[in-house]
Write an enzyme that holds these catalytic residues in place. Sequence first.
Site, mmCIF file in Angstrom:
data_model
loop_
_atom_site.group_PDB
_atom_site.id
_atom_site.type_symbol
_atom_site.label_atom_id
_atom_site.label_comp_id
_atom_site.label_asym_id
_atom_site.label_seq_id
_atom_site.Cartn_x
_atom_site.Cartn_y
_atom_site.Cartn_z
ATOM 1 N N TYR A 1 -8.430 -16.448 7.607
ATOM 2 C CA TYR A 1 -8.651 -16.045 6.032
ATOM 3 C C TYR A 1 -10.023 -15.451 5.847
ATOM 4 O O TYR A 1 -10.860 -15.806 6.503
ATOM 5 C CB TYR A 1 -8.940 -17.175 5.170
ATOM 6 C CG TYR A 1 -8.838 -17.154 3.696
ATOM 7 C CD1 TYR A 1 -7.902 -16.821 2.839
ATOM 8 C CD2 TYR A 1 -10.059 -17.375 3.165
ATOM 9 C CE1 TYR A 1 -8.141 -16.488 1.680
ATOM 10 C CE2 TYR A 1 -10.281 -17.198 1.746
ATOM 11 C CZ TYR A 1 -9.183 -16.695 1.074
ATOM 12 O OH TYR A 1 -9.317 -16.370 -0.155
ATOM 13 N N GLY B 1 -7.211 -15.191 -1.761
ATOM 14 C CA GLY B 1 -6.263 -15.812 -2.712
ATOM 15 C C GLY B 1 -4.616 -15.754 -2.475
ATOM 16 O O GLY B 1 -4.365 -16.074 -1.120
#
Length: 310
Positions: A57, A64
Amino acid sequence: MATRAPLVVDAAAPTPEEVVAVARTGVPVELSVKALAEMAASRKVIESLADDEMPHYGISTGFGALAVRHIPVDRRIELQRSLVRSHAAGSGPEVEREVVRALMLLRLSTLATGHTGVRPEVAQAYAAMLNAGITPVVREYGSLGCSGDLAPLAHCALAAMGEGEVRDASGELVAAGEALAAAGIEPLVLAEKEGLALINGTDGMLGMLVLACHDLRAILRTADVAAAMSVEALLGTDAVFAADLQALRPHPGQADSAANLRALLSGSAIVEGHRELATTRVQDAYSLRCAPQVHGAARDTVAHAEAVAG
């Protein structure tokens, strides 16, 4: 004029006094050798993850809802730059210079822990901006508060990239790129995860809280002085502030205020002058005899806020 010793920033969070010194009086900052080493070591981890086939990530993915989207290597710098640009969307009046400086110091302190994965030069750029008196223009509205001061932090990161507006050391509004060039600071070109590391935090409201608590402590001491003077002016008694009476209530702030009132009234010729006089007054007015209870509640609230600020 003597040169002030710099605040050495490392993994330990700055004290409230240190935050105030940097934010309000311009005390310079420098990163410790250990902090630079910790950041360099954690950056190697990020770089190894960037080459990993597995998604990570904010390094090789979007953010998101777009976390499932893989970002090609040749677009990752653009991703971090776009993240900062998209979140630098505050509006309204400018936030006070001291608050922005407190924000930047607290973000610098977080970077110095070595837990965010940024390169040492990212933290060094923030330190250089603080020392040069370059203050990014941050707007009052747009922050998520407890979920993250994304917009305020993004405006600071944007300025470090050489974009947006800043106030220079003299308070003039100038383009960030111009101010950085004048100070000899190279604009940042963000690498993997660095945009995320610069905007994901609550340093804006934390900086405001630290400054507010500092000011409130001074106000509360002043309130005790006003109460002590009122006791003298109204020929009141200091007997109700006795330590044994205050100990009957388990409120630290009340005890602190009463102790301060006892110290302020100690040796008062005015209080001593009427202590033995006959009087029909059974007790002083509520506003006098219960001053420690009122001031103490405020003290306890500030103490809680300081505990949250850490």
